[in-house]
Motif scaffolding. Structure first.
Motif, PDB file in Angstrom:
ATOM      1  N   ALA A 120      49.710  37.688  46.901  1.00  0.00           N
ATOM      2  CA  ALA A 120      48.592  38.251  47.669  1.00  0.00           C
ATOM      3  C   ALA A 120      48.079  39.530  47.011  1.00  0.00           C
ATOM      4  O   ALA A 120      46.873  39.767  46.937  1.00  0.00           O
ATOM      5  CB  ALA A 120      49.026  38.530  49.106  1.00  0.00           C
ATOM      6  N   ARG A 121      49.040  40.362  46.518  1.00  0.00           N
ATOM      7  CA  ARG A 121      48.622  41.594  45.826  1.00  0.00           C
ATOM      8  C   ARG A 121      47.847  41.270  44.563  1.00  0.00           C
ATOM      9  O   ARG A 121      46.830  41.913  44.269  1.00  0.00           O
ATOM     10  CB  ARG A 121      49.848  42.460  45.501  1.00  0.00           C
ATOM     11  CG  ARG A 121      50.443  43.191  46.685  1.00  0.00           C
ATOM     12  CD  ARG A 121      51.398  44.274  46.233  1.00  0.00           C
ATOM     13  NE  ARG A 121      52.576  43.730  45.588  1.00  0.00           N
ATOM     14  CZ  ARG A 121      53.705  43.423  46.223  1.00  0.00           C
ATOM     15  NH1 ARG A 121      53.794  43.607  47.534  1.00  0.00           N
ATOM     16  NH2 ARG A 121      54.738  42.942  45.559  1.00  0.00           N
ATOM     17  N   ARG A 122      48.325  40.259  43.801  1.00  0.00           N
ATOM     18  CA  ARG A 122      47.606  39.880  42.586  1.00  0.00           C
ATOM     19  C   ARG A 122      46.211  39.366  42.907  1.00  0.00           C
ATOM     20  O   ARG A 122      45.246  39.668  42.193  1.00  0.00           O
ATOM     21  CB  ARG A 122      48.402  38.813  41.825  1.00  0.00           C
ATOM     22  CG  ARG A 122      49.649  39.343  41.149  1.00  0.00           C
ATOM     23  CD  ARG A 122      50.178  38.347  40.129  1.00  0.00           C
ATOM     24  NE  ARG A 122      50.580  37.099  40.735  1.00  0.00           N
ATOM     25  CZ  ARG A 122      51.803  36.828  41.168  1.00  0.00           C
ATOM     26  NH1 ARG A 122      52.757  37.751  41.073  1.00  0.00           N
ATOM     27  NH2 ARG A 122      52.083  35.646  41.686  1.00  0.00           N
ATOM     28  N   ARG A 123      46.105  38.575  43.997  1.00  0.00           N
ATOM     29  CA  ARG A 123      44.780  38.091  44.400  1.00  0.00           C
ATOM     30  C   ARG A 123      43.866  39.252  44.761  1.00  0.00           C
ATOM     31  O   ARG A 123      42.685  39.265  44.410  1.00  0.00           O
ATOM     32  CB  ARG A 123      44.904  37.133  45.590  1.00  0.00           C
ATOM     33  CG  ARG A 123      45.330  35.735  45.242  1.00  0.00           C
ATOM     34  CD  ARG A 123      44.962  34.771  46.356  1.00  0.00           C
ATOM     35  NE  ARG A 123      45.501  35.195  47.638  1.00  0.00           N
ATOM     36  CZ  ARG A 123      46.663  34.779  48.138  1.00  0.00           C
ATOM     37  NH1 ARG A 123      47.413  33.947  47.453  1.00  0.00           N
ATOM     38  NH2 ARG A 123      47.085  35.200  49.301  1.00  0.00           N
ATOM     39  N   ARG A 124      44.427  40.234  45.490  1.00  0.00           N
ATOM     40  CA  ARG A 124      43.621  41.378  45.918  1.00  0.00           C
ATOM     41  C   ARG A 124      43.166  42.201  44.720  1.00  0.00           C
ATOM     42  O   ARG A 124      41.997  42.601  44.624  1.00  0.00           O
ATOM     43  CB  ARG A 124      44.435  42.229  46.896  1.00  0.00           C
ATOM     44  CG  ARG A 124      43.643  43.280  47.634  1.00  0.00           C
ATOM     45  CD  ARG A 124      44.347  43.740  48.901  1.00  0.00           C
ATOM     46  NE  ARG A 124      45.740  44.075  48.656  1.00  0.00           N
ATOM     47  CZ  ARG A 124      46.770  43.398  49.134  1.00  0.00           C
ATOM     48  NH1 ARG A 124      46.559  42.329  49.881  1.00  0.00           N
ATOM     49  NH2 ARG A 124      48.017  43.764  48.881  1.00  0.00           N
ATOM     50  N   ILE A 125      44.092  42.466  43.789  1.00  0.00           N
ATOM     51  CA  ILE A 125      43.733  43.220  42.588  1.00  0.00           C
ATOM     52  C   ILE A 125      42.709  42.452  41.763  1.00  0.00           C
ATOM     53  O   ILE A 125      41.730  43.020  41.257  1.00  0.00           O
ATOM     54  CB  ILE A 125      44.995  43.516  41.748  1.00  0.00           C
ATOM     55  CG1 ILE A 125      45.901  44.492  42.505  1.00  0.00           C
ATOM     56  CG2 ILE A 125      44.617  44.090  40.386  1.00  0.00           C
ATOM     57  CD1 ILE A 125      47.261  44.697  41.855  1.00  0.00           C
ATOM     58  N   GLY A 126      42.946  41.130  41.632  1.00  0.00           N
ATOM     59  CA  GLY A 126      41.998  40.301  40.885  1.00  0.00           C
ATOM     60  C   GLY A 126      40.620  40.323  41.504  1.00  0.00           C
ATOM     61  O   GLY A 126      39.599  40.379  40.794  1.00  0.00           O
ATOM     62  N   TRP A 127      40.585  40.291  42.855  1.00  0.00           N
ATOM     63  CA  TRP A 127      39.285  40.320  43.541  1.00  0.00           C
ATOM     64  C   TRP A 127      38.585  41.653  43.304  1.00  0.00           C
ATOM     65  O   TRP A 127      37.374  41.696  43.052  1.00  0.00           O
ATOM     66  CB  TRP A 127      39.498  40.081  45.027  1.00  0.00           C
ATOM     67  CG  TRP A 127      38.229  39.986  45.809  1.00  0.00           C
ATOM     68  CD1 TRP A 127      37.475  38.878  46.040  1.00  0.00           C
ATOM     69  CD2 TRP A 127      37.546  41.077  46.470  1.00  0.00           C
ATOM     70  NE1 TRP A 127      36.374  39.191  46.797  1.00  0.00           N
ATOM     71  CE2 TRP A 127      36.383  40.525  47.072  1.00  0.00           C
ATOM     72  CE3 TRP A 127      37.800  42.432  46.609  1.00  0.00           C
ATOM     73  CZ2 TRP A 127      35.497  41.306  47.803  1.00  0.00           C
ATOM     74  CZ3 TRP A 127      36.899  43.210  47.334  1.00  0.00           C
ATOM     75  CH2 TRP A 127      35.775  42.647  47.920  1.00  0.00           C
ATOM     76  N   ILE A 128      39.351  42.750  43.371  1.00  0.00           N
ATOM     77  CA  ILE A 128      38.755  44.078  43.177  1.00  0.00           C
ATOM     78  C   ILE A 128      38.237  44.219  41.750  1.00  0.00           C
ATOM     79  O   ILE A 128      37.104  44.677  41.515  1.00  0.00           O
ATOM     80  CB  ILE A 128      39.788  45.185  43.493  1.00  0.00           C
ATOM     81  CG1 ILE A 128      40.116  45.181  44.993  1.00  0.00           C
ATOM     82  CG2 ILE A 128      39.262  46.549  43.066  1.00  0.00           C
ATOM     83  CD1 ILE A 128      41.244  46.114  45.377  1.00  0.00           C
ATOM     84  N   VAL A 129      39.078  43.829  40.765  1.00  0.00           N
ATOM     85  CA  VAL A 129      38.654  43.927  39.366  1.00  0.00           C
ATOM     86  C   VAL A 129      37.436  43.056  39.112  1.00  0.00           C
ATOM     87  O   VAL A 129      36.470  43.467  38.465  1.00  0.00           O
ATOM     88  CB  VAL A 129      39.808  43.528  38.426  1.00  0.00           C
ATOM     89  CG1 VAL A 129      39.318  43.410  36.993  1.00  0.00           C
ATOM     90  CG2 VAL A 129      40.938  44.542  38.524  1.00  0.00           C
ATOM     91  N   GLY A 130      37.476  41.827  39.644  1.00  0.00           N
ATOM     92  CA  GLY A 130      36.337  40.932  39.466  1.00  0.00           C
ATOM     93  C   GLY A 130      35.071  41.500  40.074  1.00  0.00           C
ATOM     94  O   GLY A 130      33.980  41.399  39.493  1.00  0.00           O
ATOM     95  N   SER A 131      35.209  42.102  41.269  1.00  0.00           N
ATOM     96  CA  SER A 131      34.039  42.695  41.931  1.00  0.00           C
ATOM     97  C   SER A 131      33.479  43.849  41.115  1.00  0.00           C
ATOM     98  O   SER A 131      32.257  43.992  40.966  1.00  0.00           O
ATOM     99  CB  SER A 131      34.421  43.176  43.340  1.00  0.00           C
ATOM    100  OG  SER A 131      34.846  42.100  44.137  1.00  0.00           O
ATOM    101  N   VAL A 132      34.384  44.686  40.573  1.00  0.00           N
ATOM    102  CA  VAL A 132      33.933  45.823  39.760  1.00  0.00           C
ATOM    103  C   VAL A 132      33.204  45.330  38.513  1.00  0.00           C
ATOM    104  O   VAL A 132      32.152  45.862  38.133  1.00  0.00           O
ATOM    105  CB  VAL A 132      35.127  46.716  39.381  1.00  0.00           C
ATOM    106  CG1 VAL A 132      34.713  47.757  38.335  1.00  0.00           C
ATOM    107  CG2 VAL A 132      35.690  47.404  40.613  1.00  0.00           C
ATOM    108  N   VAL A 133      33.777  44.290  37.871  1.00  0.00           N
ATOM    109  CA  VAL A 133      33.141  43.749  36.665  1.00  0.00           C
ATOM    110  C   VAL A 133      31.757  43.189  36.991  1.00  0.00           C
ATOM    111  O   VAL A 133      30.781  43.436  36.269  1.00  0.00           O
ATOM    112  CB  VAL A 133      34.035  42.653  36.041  1.00  0.00           C
ATOM    113  CG1 VAL A 133      33.273  41.911  34.944  1.00  0.00           C
ATOM    114  CG2 VAL A 133      35.302  43.273  35.481  1.00  0.00           C
ATOM    115  N   ILE A 134      31.669  42.445  38.087  1.00  0.00           N
ATOM    116  CA  ILE A 134      30.376  41.859  38.471  1.00  0.00           C
ATOM    117  C   ILE A 134      29.363  42.944  38.797  1.00  0.00           C
ATOM    118  O   ILE A 134      28.203  42.890  38.372  1.00  0.00           O
ATOM    119  CB  ILE A 134      30.567  40.900  39.657  1.00  0.00           C
ATOM    120  CG1 ILE A 134      31.358  39.661  39.206  1.00  0.00           C
ATOM    121  CG2 ILE A 134      29.210  40.473  40.229  1.00  0.00           C
ATOM    122  CD1 ILE A 134      31.742  38.737  40.345  1.00  0.00           C
ATOM    123  N   LEU A 135      29.810  43.957  39.559  1.00  0.00           N
ATOM    124  CA  LEU A 135      28.902  45.047  39.903  1.00  0.00           C
ATOM    125  C   LEU A 135      28.465  45.799  38.639  1.00  0.00           C
ATOM    126  O   LEU A 135      27.300  46.211  38.517  1.00  0.00           O
ATOM    127  CB  LEU A 135      29.577  45.998  40.880  1.00  0.00           C
ATOM    128  CG  LEU A 135      29.788  45.456  42.309  1.00  0.00           C
ATOM    129  CD1 LEU A 135      30.595  46.440  43.140  1.00  0.00           C
ATOM    130  CD2 LEU A 135      28.437  45.179  42.967  1.00  0.00           C
TER     131      LEU A 135
END
Length: 411
Positions: A306-321
């Motif tokens: 779950a932590r990896r998913r959350r970190i992945g989501w945050i990193v992915g969101s930052v990259v997209i933004l």
């Protein structure tokens, strides 16, 4: 009172496994699906023992409470049978089976359940899962840590928290009583169906109104089309309805349908596993019942996931933004290399940028007010300026203005 309705049972090895560890039963009053586990031999034996022991419950009962009591006691006796079998045949140690049983008594359904096989009810064009999976991922769903859709693809979806096995003489079995009515369609199935065919497609198959046998064939085809990585067992029970009333010999399918289902196949040579790794994997247990200490490891593993998913989501969101911001920046920079000639109230003005705006954001700014009155231009030039005239540079824009000036018109 003998159940009034029709039923069908079907079982298939699937497209990956080499033997069928499932068993199914459709009788006069009793309907059962058992999904065995324990490797190449144990699963066959466990599900066969369960179905043959429960076969004695297929009889009319005076009350639902009596039927529920007998059903629960018979399942407990099955656990004892499994323990006794392993004591005589230790090579079967670790075997177990799920059990999902439906006992019809008058206008009621008595349900007993342990494991992750399922019982569904299709009524009034709606499909409802009646039983709750006794799995690790179901606990995660119940606690709100994952969604039901995530549970379908969770790597630990086959980890059972409760099972009928050779380790517990007093298994915790869910039993309850539900009213039923004419037109109900009950579906009992192993996870070979529910893990491949989603509820929407299952409901669509049940809604077609085919006889139970044909409906079971439709569902089995969907599971096979989906890859059928596990054994598939389906029992369908119609209450009343337009199809012929069930009568005759009970239908037994899967490993319980043949004496071979309770025999222990000879061990395979070691080279077979090396030559056929896929077939070897197909014979391994389809479920796993963890020890208590292993459960904590699973929970911690899921927390890490779950932590990896959350970190992945945050990193992915930052990259997209970041990519979006970069695209907007460079896009805006490009617009500022363009010019056009337009009107500002009553004069001709040269603008830097492009004519379009993005909502409240203006993509152009005036850079030169030419001082030429719009009213001094011929009508067709007034219209052209009001519609704006594009230019590739400031110099080109000035040339456009020169051609628009009243002095230029009179030359």
């Amino acid at each position: 009172m003998v159940f009034q309705g029709s039923s069908a049972a079907i079982s298939h090895t699937g497209k990956v496994r080499s033997n069928n560890q499932d068993s199914g039963y459709a009788g006069s009053n009793l309907f059962v699906v058992a999904d065995g586990m324990g490797g190449h031999a144990g699963g066959d034996v466990a599900s066969s023992i369960a179905v043959h022991r429960l076969e004695a419950v297929d009889q009319p009962f005076a009350t639902t409470s009596e039927g529920e009591r007998v059903l629960r006691e018979t399942i407990a006796d099955t656990a004892t049978d499994l323990i006794d079998t392993v004591r005589v045949r230790p090579e079967l140690a670790g075997m177990g089976t799920t059990v999902s049983a439906l006992l019809m008594i008058d206008d009621y359904a008595v349900i007993a359940h342990i494991g992750d096989s399922r019982i569904y009810l299709y009524r009034d064009d709606a499909l409802t899962q009646i039983t709750t999976d006794h799995t690790f991922v179901q606990r995660l769903v119940d606690s709100g840590r994952i969604t039901p859709e995530e549970a379908r693809y969770h790597p630990r979806r086959s980890v059972l928290m409760r099972v009928l096995g050779d380790m517990d003489a007093d298994p915790e079995v869910d039993t309850f009583i539900m009213p039923t009515q004419p037109g109900d369609r009950w579906l009992l199935c192993s996870d070979g169906l529910s893990g491949v065919v989603d509820d929407a497609h299952t409901a669509k198959a049940l809604a077609q109104g085919f006889a139970p046998g044909r409906t079971a064939d439709v569902l089995l085809k969907q599971a096979l089309d989906g890859g059928a990585p596990d054994n598939v067992t389906i029992v369908i029970v119609d209450v009343g309805g337009q199809h012929p009333i069930f009568s005759g010999t009970p239908t037994i399918v899967g490993s319980a349908s043949t004496p071979k289902g309770i025999e222990v196949p000879a061990a395979r040579p070691g080279r077979t596993s090396w030559l056929h790794p896929v077939r070897q994997a197909a014979n391994e247990p389809s479920h796993f019942e963890p020890a208590a200490e292993f459960l904590e490891e699973l929970i911690e593993e899921d927390r890490r996931r779950a932590r990896r998913r959350r970190i992945g989501w945050i990193v992915g969101s930052v990259v997209i933004l970041g990519m979006l911001a970069a695209a907007l920046f460079f896009g805006y920079q490009w617009t500022q290399t363009r010019y056009f000639v337009g009107a500002d109230e009553d004069t001709v003005v040269i603008y830097q940028g492009i004519q379009q705006n993005i909502g409240p954001i203006t993509l152009s700014t005036p850079v030169e007010d030419t001082g030429i009155a719009l009213a001094d231009l011929p009508t067709y030039q007034q219209n052209a300026v009001e519609r704006t005239i594009s230019a590739g540079s400031l110099e080109q824009a000035r040339e456009v203005v020169e051609r628009l000036s009243p002095a230029g018109e009179t030359q």
